[in-house]
Design a protein around this motif. Structure first.
Motif, PDB file in Angstrom:
ATOM      1  N   ALA A  26       0.828  -1.206   0.000  1.00 25.41           N
ATOM      2  CA  ALA A  26       0.000   0.000   0.000  1.00 25.41           C
ATOM      3  C   ALA A  26       0.862   1.255   0.000  1.00 25.41           C
ATOM      4  CB  ALA A  26      -0.914   0.006   1.223  1.00 25.41           C
ATOM      5  N   VAL A  74      -3.625  -3.921   5.913  1.00 24.29           N
ATOM      6  CA  VAL A  74      -3.803  -2.524   5.517  1.00 24.29           C
ATOM      7  C   VAL A  74      -5.231  -2.096   5.804  1.00 24.29           C
ATOM      8  CG1 VAL A  74      -3.708  -0.863   3.619  1.00 24.29           C
ATOM      9  CG2 VAL A  74      -2.046  -2.725   3.723  1.00 24.29           C
ATOM     10  N   ASP A 106      -7.938   0.511   4.941  1.00 23.62           N
ATOM     11  CA  ASP A 106      -8.246   1.492   3.902  1.00 23.62           C
ATOM     12  C   ASP A 106      -9.356   2.408   4.425  1.00 23.62           C
ATOM     13  OD1 ASP A 106      -8.628   2.958   1.652  1.00 23.62           O
ATOM     14  OD2 ASP A 106      -9.083   1.282   0.321  1.00 23.62           O
ATOM     15  N   ARG A 145     -11.400   5.023   3.516  1.00 20.06           N
ATOM     16  CA  ARG A 145     -11.795   5.716   2.295  1.00 20.06           C
ATOM     17  C   ARG A 145     -12.405   7.084   2.582  1.00 20.06           C
ATOM     18  NH1 ARG A 145     -14.344   0.784  -1.405  1.00 20.06           N
ATOM     19  NH2 ARG A 145     -12.454  -0.517  -1.386  1.00 20.06           N
ATOM     20  N   SER A 158      -7.143   7.884   2.961  1.00 15.54           N
ATOM     21  CA  SER A 158      -5.812   7.514   3.425  1.00 15.54           C
ATOM     22  C   SER A 158      -5.799   6.041   3.794  1.00 15.54           C
ATOM     23  CB  SER A 158      -5.394   8.363   4.632  1.00 15.54           C
ATOM     24  OG  SER A 158      -6.241   8.109   5.733  1.00 15.54           O
ATOM     25  N   LYS A 159      -4.597   5.484   3.913  1.00 16.07           N
ATOM     26  CA  LYS A 159      -4.408   4.086   4.289  1.00 16.07           C
ATOM     27  C   LYS A 159      -3.386   4.011   5.418  1.00 16.07           C
ATOM     28  CE  LYS A 159      -5.292   2.410  -0.410  1.00 16.07           C
ATOM     29  NZ  LYS A 159      -5.337   3.754  -1.042  1.00 16.07           N
TER      30      LYS A 159
END
Length: 275
Positions: free
Chosen positions: A139, A188, A190, A192, A196-197
């Motif tokens: 990512a 990871v 996510d 949304r 950002s991650k």
């Protein structure tokens, strides 16, 4: 040319050796690609004749086999399907898969396969798979700010978990050999709504002396270790979704309106009965 049944073909290949066998070779055991970049998975095969089909499948962690793309050997044009395309070279017996604009959901085991349709016409069926290539997608973490939090249960001070967050994708958080500390795989998150991650990993142990100070030391990442999880701080920094709040208010308003209508109808019914 006639194609034998699967059992007959197995017996023939046993006695005559592997020269007649159809094979699929995937030399890449695993690959890594950064999110939004392109990656190519190689595949070579061996089959006689020119009337056959080639396939690519992917198997995510959930376990199901998902069909991606198919190439017919007698069609020279390379097959494409959204972000997936193949480079088919029948002379070299090569059938590579290209994934453009890699996404986190592309992380999976990929299998190259072939079959001879003449076997299908003759009542048999034979599909040969490669050993697979595992693809990892790293990512894109913007402005990583690594931190370790030690989460403790309010019921027992001996129970604690180390939460490692916001670290770079290249950090190594794998399990150390012979260690009494257990770790989850890197995952990871996510986010949304915030565009950002964030990378995350957990570590825990049943050792009463377990602490988070040096658990992720070998990652060579600078962070503040041993930070407790402050519930009040989390509560102050928590932001709710405005659309969700608006929908909840609408539902509450409709319920109030429904109660008023029901109460009014009940009052009118009682007045009619009393008269």
């Amino acid at each position: 040319m006639t194609c034998p049944s699967l059992l007959w073909a197995l017996l023939v290949s046993t006695y005559l050796g592997s020269s007649m066998a159809q094979t699929v070779t995937q030399s890449q055991q695993q690959l890594s690609v950064q999110e939004a970049q392109s990656v190519t998975l190689s595949c070579t095969y061996d089959i006689s004749g020119s009337n056959y089909y080639l396939f690519w499948y992917k198997q995510p962690p959930s376990g199901e086999m998902i069909f991606i793309i198919r190439q017919e050997a007698f069609i020279q044009k390379n097959a494409t399907e959204n972000r997936f395309s193949v480079n088919f070279q029948p002379a070299a017996k090569s059938f590579s898969l290209r994934i453009s604009d890699s996404q986190l959901g592309d992380a999976a085991m990929y299998f190259c396969a072939l079959n001879d349709p003449q076997c299908v016409h003759s009542g048999g069926f034979k599909v040969v798979f490669g050993t697979g290539t595992r693809l990892f997608v790293e990512a894109i973490i913007q402005d990583p700010d690594p931190a370790v939090y030690q989460l403790q249960s309010p019921k027992s001070s001996n129970m604690s978990v180390c939460l490692f967050t916001d670290f770079n994708s290249q950090a190594n958080v794998s399990q150390a050999a012979g260690s009494s500390v257990f770790r989850s795989g890197q995952t990871v998150l996510d986010m949304r709504t915030m565009d950002s991650k964030s990378n995350g990993a957990l570590a825990w142990s049943d050792n009463v002396d377990f602490a988070c100070n040096n658990i992720f030391e070998e990652t060579d990442v600078s962070f503040n270790s041993g930070l407790p999880c402050d519930a009040k701080l989390v509560e102050k920094s928590f932001e709710t979704d405005m659309n969700l709040n608006f929908q909840n208010l609408k539902v509450v308003g409709l319920r109030i309106l429904l109660l008023k209508v029901a109460g009014f109808n009940l009052l009118m019914t009682l007045r009619l009965w009393s008269s």
